[in-house]
Design an enzyme around this catalytic site. Structure first.
Site, mmCIF file in Angstrom:
data_model
loop_
_atom_site.group_PDB
_atom_site.id
_atom_site.type_symbol
_atom_site.label_atom_id
_atom_site.label_comp_id
_atom_site.label_asym_id
_atom_site.label_seq_id
_atom_site.Cartn_x
_atom_site.Cartn_y
_atom_site.Cartn_z
ATOM 1 N N HIS A 356 0.808 -1.226 0.000
ATOM 2 C CA HIS A 356 0.000 0.000 0.000
ATOM 3 C C HIS A 356 0.840 1.274 0.000
ATOM 4 C CE1 HIS A 356 -4.179 -1.351 0.526
ATOM 5 N NE2 HIS A 356 -3.669 -2.360 1.176
ATOM 6 N N LYS A 544 -8.915 13.641 4.320
ATOM 7 C CA LYS A 544 -8.097 12.423 4.298
ATOM 8 C C LYS A 544 -7.142 12.485 5.480
ATOM 9 C CE LYS A 544 -6.700 13.506 0.105
ATOM 10 N NZ LYS A 544 -6.721 12.346 -0.747
ATOM 11 N N ARG A 545 -6.409 11.424 5.750
ATOM 12 C CA ARG A 545 -5.411 11.471 6.812
ATOM 13 C C ARG A 545 -4.446 12.627 6.574
ATOM 14 N NH1 ARG A 545 -3.762 7.313 9.994
ATOM 15 N NH2 ARG A 545 -2.458 8.892 10.950
ATOM 16 N N LYS A 550 0.499 14.312 1.423
ATOM 17 C CA LYS A 550 -0.849 14.606 0.914
ATOM 18 C C LYS A 550 -1.048 16.114 0.714
ATOM 19 C CE LYS A 550 -2.795 10.425 3.059
ATOM 20 N NZ LYS A 550 -3.244 9.607 1.918
ATOM 21 N N THR A 652 -8.618 6.467 -2.329
ATOM 22 C CA THR A 652 -9.979 6.021 -2.645
ATOM 23 C C THR A 652 -10.969 7.160 -2.420
ATOM 24 O OG1 THR A 652 -10.144 5.089 -0.422
ATOM 25 C CG2 THR A 652 -9.639 3.547 -2.196
ATOM 26 N N LYS A 656 -14.627 8.335 -4.326
ATOM 27 C CA LYS A 656 -15.897 8.648 -3.648
ATOM 28 C C LYS A 656 -16.401 10.028 -4.085
ATOM 29 C CE LYS A 656 -14.110 5.861 0.052
ATOM 30 N NZ LYS A 656 -13.194 5.882 1.184
#
Length: 820
Positions: A356, A544-545, A550, A652, A656
């Site tokens: 991952h 998100k985290r 990110k 992901t 969504k």
């Protein structure tokens, strides 16, 4: 409507539960009591299907998947289960007759705190798809008492408070004490001779009992109910009266404390030795319990352990479950007396590994001293696996010490779990096409060269049943009205929506639904944040985290930049914009937590400033989780997927958002690449360096953020506001660490590791394009509708079918219910 569902029976069941659980009538019930009574009534409907499913599996003697994962971020079960037994309307009517609202009852359910991010949510989507497609599977994990944490924001800072999700009990779980197993830690390994053979026996150990709790995973409208099995730990001897009588009170409860700490909390903060030890204990605990149980279950119906892999497959969800490889070896060698080669053959045909992460620092490594002390027999087996694997490397690459250095399982005082997973399994998959290519050409290049047949790609997916059918009922009903309801189980059929994308009436209907969803989110924000946001503004969302790669930091720096422009020119022509963030930072991740403080500090200044006429609002949504995520995805206009290219394995959330009609603002990273392929680059906003460019900079250097700082006065102004007290007047140095990380004035590390300043101008330009595009209402409506229409590839149903075809080789089972 579900075959097994009868409204009157259901109503009686709710009333019966209310009386027996709480000694109350419905008129006296609290909403929480009503939730419990309804949940138990729904479970009662499910149980018959659950029993029938497992009978069908046993009758057909099916191959079973064990999906081994440290996390399962399930979200609330009640609403999802009602949808999947196809009884939503009936349950709603029963509750209305009793004077309750289904939505309000659903809100009483806590999110089960069994995961903390994308990895766990993916596992949950996979379980939903496996059941809906009729494949035999167990999810196996840990029954964390407190999960990660509930996030509170106090004075702009993240505060972690315990998430006591089990406080009122959890109606959907069933305790299965009859399947308890013993898991051993510590001690030493002794050698004994039996029947002329050497046997290894662990002695002087401490042990705990693993008690499984089963949670039903309901397939959509097909009577199939699979199982999520989460393990709780209990002491073997709960209380030593002997020690207590001697006055050694600590010793008296030692066993109990060992068991309790193992399942107390999800992923303890492992930036200290005790945290590392506990995390390894957690991993071995649930793996040993799951693997032992899988072997026992197989042997109940089969005589020959040698054919175990024909009926069983273990999927290791990331490196956390990798101890499954040596644990299965231990059972085969020590409990069944197999020889090494026989045991290795079975193990390597049973285990498969999903990678991952591209970031090498996230590939788990364990110090030898810790690992060997905690798991002495397992360590011996890992040593032997390593010795034989090194031998194999030397046979293929004689005298090549570089290969030994880069590929060994044990090296430099550490055990590399990813290497163990690759050596000990038959399949290695990445989770998006770009990610898998980077693994093959970069991170795992040597392994790919040596055993390319093991490598394959499985692009992640999401379940449309939760994130559209349940999370966005208005849009779901509208889509069904246009194209029928086949999309619920065959998402590619949603492509039929494309035929309506140019129709002005459909565009209007679609945008009206988006507006109503924005009103719903605005109400949530008002209730939880006390901030008024305009549903007519662009809802620009990043949830998100929180991790540096990110790049939530780039997002908020650009908001600061935009605010500066507005301050200089209050009459600037721009479409009002609401920037929405939601993110948890790991408890020990200082810079991530400081970024949360920065977002909130900027929000406080901007939201208070009347001079900008409400053109920008900034919102940080507290305690981001599955249940509020559903509200957020439905309302978003813009989906921020802005990771540094080459760093995000898949994502992901991007899927969504797309499914709910948001347009992607993103880099060509992870699954964004495939999203853009499906919907067309003209219906997304792509910016930034490519993964190849990033990798080249990382390898060859040549990027100096100071050059940008010197030459771009607007960026320089934003960065100076980090350290001149503009957003922290009481402590001008508060954000110094963020400033330093971008410009590296203090340290020898490479500056701006995630290329925020390098991509900043390109990002600002993309946001400018969004402002222009949103003004053309017809174009935006069409683009949003096409995003929904083109989301068919990104269902987890497709991902699961690919796993089944290429890796697991399971067969579908039809479950017939007996007439009662």
């Amino acid at each position: 409507m579900s075959m097994g569902f009868d409204k009157e029976t259901f109503k009686k069941s709710v009333l019966f539960n209310m009386k027996n659980l709480f000694r109350r009538t419905v008129e006296e019930a609290t909403p929480q009591q009503m939730y419990q009574a309804v949940a138990y009534a729904v479970k009662d409907v499910i149980i018959d299907e659950w029993i029938a499913t497992h009978k069908a599996y046993e009758k057909k003697d099916v191959k079973t998947l064990y999906y081994l994962s440290m996390e399962f971020l399930m979200g609330r079960a009640l609403g999802n289960n009602i949808i999947n037994i196809m009884s939503q309307q009936e349950v709603k009517e029963v509750l209305e007759e009793l004077g309750f609202d289904l939505n309000a009852i659903e809100d009483q359910e806590p999110d089960p705190a069994l995961g903390n991010g994308g990895l766990g949510r993916l596992a949950a989507c996979f379980l939903d798809s496996l059941a809906t497609l009729g494949y035999p599977a167990y999810g196996c994990g840990i029954r964390y008492r407190y999960g990660m944490f509930k996030q509170k924001i106090e004075d702009g800072y993240q505060i972690e408070v315990p998430d006591n999700w089990l406080m009122n009990g959890y109606p959907f779980e069933i305790r299965r004490a009859e399947y308890a197993t013993e898991v051993k830690f510590g001690g030493y390994v002794d050698t004994v001779w039996e029947n002329g053979r050497e046997r290894f026996v662990q002695k002087g150990y401490q042990s705990v009992r693993g008690i499984p709790y089963d949670i039903p995973i309901v397939g959509y409208g097909n009577n199939v109910v699979n199982t999520l099995r989460i393990w709780d730990a209990e002491a073997i001897d709960t209380f030593s009266l002997d020690s207590f009588d001697r006055g050694d009170y600590q010793k008296a409860v030692e066993q109990e404390n060992l068991a309790k700490t193992i399942v107390e909390v999800l992923y303890p903060n492992d930036n200290h030795y005790a945290g590392k030890e506990l995390r390894l204990k957690q991993q071995y605990f649930f793996i040993s319990a799951s693997v032992q149980r899988a072997v026992i279950k197989y042997m109940e119906n089969h005589k020959d352990i040698h054919r175990f892999y024909e009926k069983t497959v273990f999927q290791l969800n990331d490196t956390h479950p990798t101890v499954a490889v040596p644990e299965l070896m231990r059972i085969l060698l020590d409990d069944y007396g197999l020889g090494w080669d026989e045991a290795w053959e079975i193990t390597t045909r049973t285990c498969a590994y999903t990678n991952h992460t591209i970031m090498s620092e996230a590939l788990e490594k364990w110090p030898i001293d810790l690992f060997s002390r905690l798991l002495p027999r397992i360590y011996q087996i890992v040593e032997e696996i390593n010795r034989r694997f090194q031998q194999k490397i030397m046979e293929m690459y004689p005298g090549n010490q570089d290969k030994i250095r880069s590929m060994s399982i044990i090296y430099d005082g550490q055990i590399r779990m990813a290497h163990l997973a690759i050596a000990g399994g038959f399949s290695v998959n990445g989770v998006a096409r770009l990610h898998t290519e980077i693994l093959k050409n970069q991170e795992l290049k040597d392994f790919y060269q040596m055993m390319s047949e093991k490598f394959n790609n499985k692009t992640n997916g999401i379940t449309q049943r939760r994130f559209l059918l349940h999370g966005n009922p208005l849009l779901a009903q509208w889509i069904t009205g246009k194209i029928g309801d086949d999309w619920i189980v065959h998402l590619p059929h949603i492509h039929q929506l494309a035929a309506y994308a140019d129709d002005p009436k459909c565009q209007q209907e679609f945008m009206d639904i988006k507006y109503q969803n924005k009103v719903r989110l605005a109400a949530y924000i008002k209730e939880h944040n006390g901030i008024d946001v305009d549903p007519g503004s662009i809802f620009d969302v990043q949830v998100k985290r929180l991790h540096e790669y990110k790049r939530q930091l780039m997002n908020i720096l650009h908001v600061m930049y935009l605010y500066n422009q507005l301050k200089d020119n209050p009459h600037m022509d721009m479409v009002p914009r609401t920037f929405i963030f939601g993110a948890k930072a790991a408890a020990g991740y200082k810079r991530a937590k400081l970024t949360i403080k920065l977002i909130n500090a900027v929000a406080e200044v901007i939201n208070r400033d009347r001079s900008i006429g409400g053109k920008i609002k900034v919102v940080f949504i507290e305690d981001y989780k599955v249940s509020n995520a559903e509200i957020i995805f439905a309302a978003a206009d813009v989906s921020e997927q802005i990771s540094t290219a080459s760093k995000e394995a898949s994502g992901t959330g991007n899927m969504k958002f797309m499914l709910n009609g948001a347009l992607t603002l993103g880099t060509m990273d992870g699954a964004n690449v495939e999203i853009v392929e499906e919907v067309g680059a003209e219906h997304a906003f792509i910016f930034g360096l490519s993964s190849d460019e990033i990798i080249r900079y990382e390898r060859e250097g040549g990027y100096d953020p100071m050059e940008i700082f010197r030459n771009d006065s607007e960026i320089r102004r934003v960065l100076m506001q980090l350290i001149n007290g503009y957003y922290s007047p009481n402590d001008p140095e508060l954000f110094r660490d963020i400033y330093d990380s971008l410009l590296n004035t203090q340290s020898s590390d490479r500056a701006d590791t995630y290329f925020i300043l390098k991509d900043f101008r390109s990002y600002a330009d993309a946001r400018g394009r969004i402002d222009q595009a949103y003004r053309d209402k017809a174009w935006w409506a069409k683009a949003a509708m096409l995003n929904v229409a083109c989301s068919g590839k990104f269902t987890s149903d497709r991902t699961i079918e690919e796993y089944v075809r290429d890796i697991w080789h399971l067969e579908k089972v039809t479950v017939e219910l007996e007439e009662s």
